[in-house]
Write an enzyme that holds these catalytic residues in place. Structure first.
Site, PDB file in Angstrom:
ATOM      1  N   ASP A 409      -0.442  -6.251  -9.668  1.00  0.00           N
ATOM      2  CA  ASP A 409      -0.770  -5.643  -8.387  1.00  0.00           C
ATOM      3  C   ASP A 409      -2.092  -4.866  -8.456  1.00  0.00           C
ATOM      4  O   ASP A 409      -2.212  -3.877  -9.176  1.00  0.00           O
ATOM      5  CB  ASP A 409       0.395  -4.707  -8.013  1.00  0.00           C
ATOM      6  CG  ASP A 409       0.356  -4.283  -6.561  1.00  0.00           C
ATOM      7  OD1 ASP A 409      -0.652  -4.557  -5.885  1.00  0.00           O
ATOM      8  OD2 ASP A 409       1.336  -3.676  -6.117  1.00  0.00           O
ATOM      9  N   ASP A 487       1.491  -5.654   2.725  1.00  0.00           N
ATOM     10  CA  ASP A 487       2.950  -5.550   2.671  1.00  0.00           C
ATOM     11  C   ASP A 487       3.566  -5.851   4.035  1.00  0.00           C
ATOM     12  O   ASP A 487       3.199  -5.242   5.032  1.00  0.00           O
ATOM     13  CB  ASP A 487       3.353  -4.141   2.246  1.00  0.00           C
ATOM     14  CG  ASP A 487       2.987  -3.883   0.795  1.00  0.00           C
ATOM     15  OD1 ASP A 487       2.219  -4.682   0.224  1.00  0.00           O
ATOM     16  OD2 ASP A 487       3.468  -2.884   0.236  1.00  0.00           O
TER      17      ASP A 487
HETATM   18  C1  GAL Z   1       2.254  -2.804  -3.232  1.00  0.00           C
HETATM   19  C2  GAL Z   1       2.816  -4.208  -3.263  1.00  0.00           C
HETATM   20  C3  GAL Z   1       4.315  -4.117  -3.044  1.00  0.00           C
HETATM   21  C4  GAL Z   1       4.914  -3.270  -4.137  1.00  0.00           C
HETATM   22  C5  GAL Z   1       4.222  -1.914  -4.207  1.00  0.00           C
HETATM   23  C6  GAL Z   1       4.675  -1.117  -5.407  1.00  0.00           C
HETATM   24  O1  GAL Z   1       0.887  -2.858  -3.444  1.00  0.00           O
HETATM   25  O2  GAL Z   1       2.213  -4.978  -2.262  1.00  0.00           O
HETATM   26  O3  GAL Z   1       4.875  -5.407  -3.026  1.00  0.00           O
HETATM   27  O4  GAL Z   1       4.788  -3.952  -5.355  1.00  0.00           O
HETATM   28  O5  GAL Z   1       2.843  -2.042  -4.266  1.00  0.00           O
HETATM   29  O6  GAL Z   1       4.054   0.121  -5.480  1.00  0.00           O
END
Ligand code: GAL
Length: 679
Positions: A409, A487
């Site tokens: 990520d 998201d």
């Molecule tokens: C976001 C991601 C989510 C989740 C989250 C965790 O950037 O898109 O799916 O993993 O971080 O902090």
């Protein structure tokens, strides 16, 4: 007696008078407006324009009203005794964009009662006065008109009801019964799951044969490579991946009621995830509350409920399994705070994860796989330890721990990529020629290269929200799937828009390379805006079926992200229909193409490996619509056997077209097979 009759007559005569006298005016702004849906993050305003100015349409000022923006919907329930709805409507003068254009519409019990026509910036307010007598479900909608869909600020000025009964009540959406469509799996055996499975020669191998039917069942596999072993009681294949090439295995499963046979091609080579990965991810249910016990329970539930029998295989932990720094702004619980790494630089799980290896052993023992998460930056999105400058060391440890999937990520890497860290290798994100694509690729290529060489198959999931058109290069850097957008959790009402956007990248969808529109968020999920505790998701039953249908038509990775400890029959029925999942898992790996029909309706057409077509008749509109799938649009000719995949029922033979009434926000999911040549 006579006296009584006279009394009754007088009373009866008085009722309408009394009712008429009782009619009162109810301002819309006095009702609970939390159910007003609209596009975007900023909130619609009461008695102000969307951007906080006095309400003003075509130079005329209004004291009361709602300043919103298209697309905006507000549903109300009424007792049939509301008399009228009245308002003045138009584009707000503060919209600040000459091309702003919207259409206001009012629907009563699914029928259009009134429409403003296209209203543009500066145009005088239009007066609404709609009769509502008898109406029980009302929709007030503002839609975009024209090309621009950014600054369409629109006002419902002085909106009011004339009511003789109860006050109208705002609601999330019209109430719908949660009808279970998926038939219960028959007691006879049925083999589910993909027909192709990719692995890398010589690496540890694990595959649980997905099969429904009454247990105990006996599994067998003909022509299974010698390096593999099948446990005949539970259908779990383990061992070492065979040598390079295609190994065609005949799977067989039987119980006292029957026998099922199917071919599985084990393709040992360089490509993993030959069909979209399926499983569960903890994020939208448990956020920073995740623990080792939850992951083990998840594996148990996936087996016990039959999710594993239709192909769900990965049990994936997301963010927050590592430590956060002592001075973390978001003050996580003390058990998640501590040193990032040991003296040798090995990353340390936090106290909720006492033994990673034991946890993955537990998951593997059920024939399932385990996934892990980190960031290429120094911190994850949740503010926990990331992999920055420890990429290889972390990846090796993840493999030693027994993980089979890595979500990577972007998060704090943006800072590094822009040279924010003076110690970091500086890769400017922007150069004179525009965005520097290499800056986006760099951290993923680095990790992709490391994973490819590990003595363990690890599916590589890129999470960077579509930066630099990741679908064009995700596979090139070693990725197997990549999120195509931000998201979805916070914008669940946008599933149709997200699916349509995702389908624009269909050219890049193929075995080993998947566009990922984010997780399936149904059942109990927590509000993504505040890492909330799991609650029933806001989607209607129809929308939940649509979610799954659209994702399967898109060949999207299927990761359920709701609370597995609170799975109900309805949610399971949406998640676990093997005929629907077969569309997703089809070996061709095509993402459906979109055939637009009207502004609200479209088809999604996905070619399947056996020559048949999966077709979604989709209605993103606010009321039911008739949708026609013409053979010329689907790309077939002659008589077709049309099957309703949710109900697992043939609807008959049709020639030329198939027509259905598709509910509000609904998808009718069909499979069309030629009635002449059934391959
Ligand atoms: C976001 C991601 C989510 C989740 C989250 C965790 O950037 O898109 O799916 O993993 O971080 O902090």
């Amino acid at each position: 007696m006579k006296k009584h009759i006279i009394h009754l007559i007088i009373c009866a005569a008085l009722i309408p008078l009394a009712a008429a006298r009782a009619a009162e005016t109810v301002l819309l702004t006095q009702l609970d407006l939390s159910h007003l849906h609209f596009e975007g993050w900023a909130k619609p305003k009461t008695d102000q324009s969307f951007n906080g100015k006095p309400l003003s349409i075509g130079g005329q000022k209004f004291e009361h009203g709602i300043g919103t923006r298209a697309l905006s919907t507000l549903w109300l329930e009424m007792d049939g005794r509301s008399e009228r709805f009245q308002a003045s409507v138009g584009v707000d003068d503060a919209a600040g964009y000459a091309a702003a254009a919207v259409v206001f519409s009012i629907f009563g019990d699914g029928k259009k009662l009134w429409e403003s026509g296209v209203m543009t910036n500066g145009q005088p307010a239009r007066t609404v006065d709609v009769r509502l007598k008898g109406v029980r479900s009302l929709l007030l909608m503002v839609d975009h008109a024209g090309e621009n869909n950014k600054f369409n600020h629109a006002d419902w000025a002085e909106p009011r009801f004339v009511v003789s009964g109860a006050k109208p009540r705002t609601v999330n959406a019209p109430r719908e019964e949660a009808v279970i469509l998926t038939p219960k799996p028959p007691r006879e055996p049925r083999l589910n799951g993909p027909k192709v499975y990719g692995c890398r020669p010589g690496n540890p191998f694990l595959y649980r044969i997905p099969a429904t039917g009454e247990r105990p069942m006996q599994f067998a596999a003909e022509a299974l490579p010698a390096s593999l072993h099948l446990d005949p009681t539970n259908g779990i294949i383990t061992g070492t991946a065979p040598g390079r090439g295609t190994h065609t295995v005949t799977l067989r499963v039987k119980n006292q009621y029957g026998i099922a046979t199917r071919t599985l091609k084990i393709i040992s080579g360089d490509t993993l995830a030959l069909t979209p990965p399926m499983g569960w991810n903890h994020w939208y249910a448990h956020y920073n509350r995740v623990t080792d016990a939850m992951m083990r329970d998840a594996a148990d539930v996936m087996v016990k409920t039959g999710m594993a029998d239709v192909g769900y295989a990965y049990v994936n932990i997301d963010d927050c399994w590592m430590n956060a720094p002592e001075d973390a702004k978001r003050s996580p619980d003390p058990l998640r705070v501590g040193p990032f790494r040991d003296a040798a630089g090995n990353i340390l799980p936090n106290k909720h994860f006492p033994d990673m290896r034991a946890m993955t052993d537990y998951i593997h023992a059920q024939g399932l796989k385990a996934g892990i998460y980190t960031s290429p930056g120094p911190l994850t999105c949740g503010g926990f330890c990331g992999a920055y400058q420890h990429e290889e060391q972390d990846a090796r440890l993840f493999a030693e721990w027994g993980f089979d999937f890595l979500k990577y990520d972007w998060c704090s890497y943006g800072h590094i990529a822009q040279g924010g860290d003076p110690k970091a290798k500086v890769i400017p994100l922007w150069n004179k020629a525009g965005p520097n694509l290499e800056a986006y690729k760099y951290p993923y290529r680095l990790m992709g290269g490391i994973l490819e060489k590990l003595p363990r198959d690890m599916v590589f999931n890129l999470c960077q929200y579509g930066l630099g058109d990741v679908w064009k290069w995700g596979a090139e850097v070693g990725g197997h799937c990549w999120r195509t957008a931000g998201d979805l959790g916070a914008e669940l009402n946008r599933i149709f828009a997200v699916a349509l956007k995702n389908a624009e990248y269909r050219e890049w969808s193929k075995p080993g390379s998947w566009n990922d529109p984010d997780y399936i968020q149904i059942g109990y999920i927590g509000d993504a805006r505040n890492n909330g505790e799991p609650k029933p998701c806001p989607l209607t039953p129809t929308e939940q079926y649509s979610f799954m249908s659209l994702w399967c038509l898109s060949a999207a990775p299927l990761f359920f992200s709701g609370d597995l400890s609170r799975l109900d029959e309805f949610t399971l029925n949406v998640l676990c229909n093997p005929e629907v999942i077969e569309v997703d898992q089809d070996s061709l790996g095509e993402c459906a193409r979109v055939v637009p029909l009207t502004p609200e309706t479209f088809l999604m057409v996905k070619k399947l490996e056996d020559g048949s077509q999966a077709v979604g008749l989709c209605n993103r509109g606010e009321v039911a619509a008739s949708v026609v799938a013409k053979w010329s649009d689907v790309g077939v000719a002659g008589k077709q056997i049309v099957r309703d995949l949710w109900r697992q029922k043939d609807l008959g033979k049709y020639d030329g077209q198939f027509k259905a009434t598709v509910p509000r926000h609904g998808v009718v999911l069909l499979r069309l097979r030629s009635a002449i040549s059934t391959k």
